[in-house]
Design a protein around this motif. Structure first.
Motif: not given
Lengths: 517, 517
Positions: B120, B123, B275, B376, B379-380, B383, B490, B493-494
């Motif tokens: 993630l 991305l 990260y 999850l 990181l979302g 984003g 991203t 996905l999240t």
């Protein structure tokens, strides 16, 4: 699996999801369609609850009906377990009814303006709120109950913070922080029960009636759950979020807050605390009773102070404080741990939902017309003279006020009478003198309640119609108002004249929960 | 020596005979390539990127990012064959002295988190590397190396491999933080580097002590050695254990080793901050959990209490820091996420502390589940912050009115924030907290559960204020830039992952029920 109950929860949830997509090209059409969509969905939900009530086996209200019970999260033993009995059925119908009435009312009377989001967002939040409220009364798993309890927070937060008036954002923050702190503690109590009993299933735990849980576990769990639910109910001294929230909330927010959200707390006490941790409940019952009695007197005294001329009392705030008093009766009935007391509490729950819902609608209408709910501004020198200037609204307000003060023959009477009767003869093991004192205090509270409500009626409904008023134009009852208020007034009358309708449903179920059959 | 010539001679003979084994082949450890595939694929991917950077012409440098993403996807796919059957072990000492690499459920779950988090982050980085003109070859190489170390760490079962894996995970991270060639980046990297290296030095000292006291670096052998350590070696062993745990506590950013977090996150490129907040934290946490529960099990009650206090302090300091964070200063969005990640690290430590009390690794399932959920949604959230940063705003206040500009991004961020807060509709965040609470209650850590409950309620405040900003009316008309495809992927996905988990929490919560090791 029972399709009706699942559909009851899925319908508003899917409706809320549908409002994420625009309904029309321009904002005006989008809003209009969204509001109509909201009426349609909540109407369908009410129809489903009526079907549920019609299909309900009235001969065995103590049995869970329309049951769905499947695994959801086996890893932590959470089951998707739904069902209704004589205790939850009236609350589910009340929730669906009040939400529909709010949706109808909002089609004409939704606060709008600069910085207030559109009607589509409002509809989405209302439907999400309905999902959470219905789920609270329909679920039979402790973790699911907690989840449902939390679902209502976000929509109600935004209803207050975005569509409210005055100090809306601080009030909304206060509302959500109080409730969340309470419910987080409540969750700890649930987990303590679940870890020790090995299940979160409310019916199995209720049937076990505390066996398998040590006395210490029961006491700690009961304290944690009691704290969480007492914030929501609200019990004095944890009530202080309520007046602010009600004052700031828009009319429909107040109606649902008083009519349904407060009931989630008392419903939890009856459904969870009484049957699952009986020993712990018995330990804290005298304290709960004491807080309830203080709450009754405190609420009425606060209302009296607000109703005085020159006190700059806000009508919505006043009714919020009166809710603290009325919920005190509910808590007192529960604290007595007797069949009549708990029955009275459940009856008062419904009665308060109908009457206070109506009162908040009426006060909201007065506030819309006058632009303020400040009692001093409204009444002027002699009184606002609604009897003369808007006779139908005045009559309805007087009707709701006398219902609220517990006039025999109306919905407010039976619940409070039974709750006091329960306190007169509390369950074995509870101190009779203490509960007699609470009963006397509660009796004093009814007198004070009558006092302030009559003052309010005098200052708002009576007076000289000719005196200079803040607004010259005062339209009487409009059709959408009549549509959304008549059912509440009618049900107040029905519940008052025919209490057996509700009591025959709740009585066997209460007996079952108290371990008597 | 002279007086005992025969003794020396005899000793020498024994030494000779042990060295001259009959079958030298038995000393060579066999390697299970399938078991070590996940970290290996990531490492090979890193080398491939480095080679490609040398060989590819400058204009096709964009392919480097795709190679990195592909390598991470392959590494994730390499996890699949390991999920079936019994745990695979490799690098085992002959004669049952323990294995250095074990691909059990614990390792697989954390490898999923490390590699998935890295994917993630990769991305998120695809457009950052282009737009911020970061050196592509170095960036992707460092990211993959660090991910490879983070994936190796949870499978490592001896102290030497653990330290090497931890350094492989963190050394490239320092360089990643400093890649942005401005003063802020260099300062952050230096701060991060100095404090991290100090922690490593302390940890190495501790490991030296433990090795001296127990005579082994394999975690199971260390546990045996500690239990049977002779009296005079006890202080050495205890000091060693404390120093080792201190080193890991730094990597988790537990109090008082948290101060580098906000500065480092703001100085680093945004995907690197994301990260670090997920994969960096996960590597430290898995190392801490391994060393504590497997290696130092005999001292369970001691480090259990220490970690419980540490957890309580960490969540409180993190949340207070977040509450004090102003919304109108530069980089406040990332700073708030940094403080929130400190608070979340506190929750993650709770089950580890509970494992100390329980004496088994069972409560760790809650940490694994919560870490996966947190990774999850966090990181979302990074984003969406990246989306907002592209239109020029690094402050939380720049998120005002995001709903009007980027409807789906705003809804996604609201969902992520509510998941972090643990409030429906962020159901999965709520259940993550439920399992953590359950671990604490189950282990008898009632006080820690209460502290955490208060923290969850307090933390709600800043998550909610941020969420409310998203739906507030916009101040100025900021133009809506198109979201680049990898960034949109991203977010998709999240958000989809969190939504699916909210409906079916069993998918992630199953790690709570089974045995991890």
């Amino acid at each position: 699996m029972n399709a009706v109950l699942i559909a009851l929860l899925l319908l508003p949830l899917l409706g809320a999801a549908a409002t994420l997509v625009p309904f029309g090209p321009d904002p005006a059409a989008d809003g209009r369609r969204a509001l109509r969509f909201g009426v349609g969905v909540t109407g369908a939900v009410l129809a489903l609850t009526v079907a549920l009530a019609a299909g309900f086996d009235h001969d065995r209200p103590a049995r869970m009906q329309a049951v769905t019970d499947t695994d959801w999260i086996p890893a932590i033993g959470v089951r998707f377990h739904l069902g209704v009995d004589g205790i939850s059925l009236p609350l589910i119908v009340l929730t669906a009814l009040l939400t529909l009435l709010c949706a109808v009312y909002s089609t004409k009377r939704l606060p709008s303006g600069d910085g207030i989001p559109g009607a589509r967002a409002f509809t989405g939040l209302l439907l999400l709120l309905e999902t959470g409220m219905l789920a609270t009364f329909a679920v039979l798993d402790l973790v699911l109950f907690f989840l449902a309890f939390e679902i209502v927070l976000i929509p109600m937060y935004f209803l207050i913070a975005r569509w409210g008036s005055g100090r809306k954002v601080p009030s909304a923050n206060r509302f959500i922080l109080y409730t969340l702190l309470g419910s987080a503690v409540m969750l700890l109590g649930f987990l303590l029960i679940g870890v020790n009993a090995g299940t979160f299933d409310m019916t199995r735990l209720a049937d076990a009636h505390g066996s398998g849980l040590t006395h210490t576990t029961q006491v700690i769990a009961a304290l944690a759950i009691l704290l969480g639910l007492a914030v929501k109910a609200p019990a004095w001294p944890l009530h202080s979020w309520l007046p602010d929230a009600h004052t700031a909330a828009p009319t429909v927010g107040s109606v649902l807050l008083a009519g349904v959200l407060l009931k989630m707390g008392t419903y939890g006490l009856v459904r969870i605390l009484l049957p699952i941790v009986p020993q712990g409940t018995a330990t804290f019952a005298p304290y709960l009773g004491a807080f309830a009695a203080v709450g009754i007197v405190y609420g009425s005294l606060a209302c009296l102070a607000l109703a005085r001329p020159g006190a700059k009392g806000d009508l919505k705030r006043l009714i919020a404080y009166s809710s603290v008093g009325h919920m005190g009766f509910v808590l007192l009935g529960i604290a007595s741990l007797t069949q009549s007391g708990v029955n009275g509490a459940l009856f008062a729950n419904i009665g308060h939902g109908l009457i206070t819902g109506l009162l908040f609608f009426l006060v909201g209408a007065v506030k819309d017309r006058y632009g303020t709910a400040d009692l001093d501004t409204l009444s002027g020198a002699t009184g606002a003279a609604l009897y003369g200037r808007a006779p139908r609204i005045g009559a309805l307000l007087a009707f709701a006020a006398v219902a609220s003060l517990g006039l025999p023959g109306l919905a407010g009477f039976w619940g409070e009478l039974l709750a006091m009767y329960g306190a007169f003869d509390p369950a074995a093991g509870l101190s009779r003198p203490a509960f007699l004192t609470y009963m006397v205090l509660a009796g004093l509270g009814t007198l004070l309640t009558a006092g302030y409500l009559l003052v309010v009626v005098k200052r708002v409904c009576m007076g000289d119609p000719k005196q200079p008023a803040p607004v010259t134009e005062l339209p009487d009852l409009k059709s959408y108002e009549a549509v959304s208020w008549t059912p509440l007034a009618a049900l107040t009358l029905v519940a008052g004249l025919w209490p057996a309708l509700l009591l025959s449903l709740s009585d066997p179920a209460v007996k079952h929960l108290l371990g008597g059959g | 020596m002279l007086s005992h010539p025969t003794g020396t001679h005899l000793l020498g003979q024994t030494a000779m005979s042990t060295l001259a084994v009959t079958d030298p082949g038995s000393l060579i450890q066999s390697v299970d390539w399938v078991a070590i595939a996940p970290p290996l694929v990531a490492a090979l991917g890193g080398l491939a990127v480095l080679l490609a950077d040398l060989l590819l012409p400058a204009r096709s440098r964009k392919a480097l990012g795709r190679i990195a993403v592909g390598a991470l996807v392959l590494a994730l796919a390499a996890l699949l064959p390991l999920t079936r059957g019994a745990a695979r072990t490799t690098f085992c000492l002959p004669g049952g002295g323990g294995c250095s690499y074990v691909a059990d459920h614990f390792a697989l779950a954390f490898q999923l988190l490390a590699l998935g988090g890295a994917l993630l982050a990769a991305l998120l980085s695809l457009h950052t590397v282009d737009e911020e003109k970061l050196p592509g070859g170095e960036y992707w190489f460092l990211l993959l190396s660090s991910a490879s170390g983070a994936a190796l760490l949870p499978a490592a079962r001896d102290l030497a491999t653990l330290v090497i894996a931890l350094e492989v995970a963190s050394l490239p991270a320092f360089a990643l933080v400093g890649l942005r060639r401005d003063g802020r980046g260099a300062e952050s990297a230096l701060k991060f580097f100095l404090s991290s290296v100090t922690a490593t030095a302390v940890m190495l000292l501790g490991i030296g002590f433990v090795y001296a006291a127990t005579g082994s670096v394999h975690l199971t052998a260390v546990a045996d050695g500690l239990a049977h350590a002779p009296g005079q070696l006890r202080p050495l062993a205890e000091a060693g254990a404390v120093l080792t745990l201190v080193g890991f506590a730094f990597k988790v950013a537990a109090v008082p080793f948290h101060f580098w977090v906000p500065d480092t996150y703001t100085g680093a490129p945004l995907p690197v901050a994301g990260y670090l907040s997920v994969v960096g934290k996960a590597s430290g946490l898995s190392g801490l959990a391994l060393v504590a529960t497997l290696g130092f099990r005999p001292y369970g009650h001691t480090w259990g209490l220490a970690l419980a206090v540490l957890a309580a302090l960490t969540m409180t300091v993190g949340n207070v820091g977040a509450l004090r964070q102003r919304f109108d200063t530069g980089h406040s969005a990332v700073r708030l996420l940094a403080w929130s990640s400190v608070g979340q690290a506190g929750y993650l430590l709770v089950p580890v502390a509970a494992a100390g009390y329980a004496g088994t690794g069972d409560p760790l399932g809650a940490t694994v589940a919560y870490a996966l959920i947190y990774g999850l949604v966090n990181l979302g959230a990074f984003g969406v912050v990246a989306v907002v940063q592209r239109s020029g705003g690094t402050r939380v206040d720049d998120h005002r009115g995001l709903f009007a500009r980027h409807r789906w991004s705003a809804l996604a961020l609201a969902f992520f924030l509510l998941c972090l807060a643990g409030l429906p509709p962020g159901v999965i965040g709520l259940f993550g907290k439920v399992v953590v609470f359950r671990a604490a209650v189950d282990a008898g850590l009632g006080w820690l559960a209460v502290v955490m409950a208060a923290n969850v309620a307090v933390a709600l405040y800043y998550y909610l204020l941020w969420t409310a900003r998203l739906f507030a009316p916009a101040e100025g008309a900021a133009e809506a830039r198109r979201v680049p495809a990898p960034l949109a992927a991203t977010l998709g996905l999240t958000a989809a992952g969190a939504a699916v988990l909210s409906v079916a929490p069993q998918l992630v919560l199953q790690v709570v029920s089974g045995s991890l090791f």
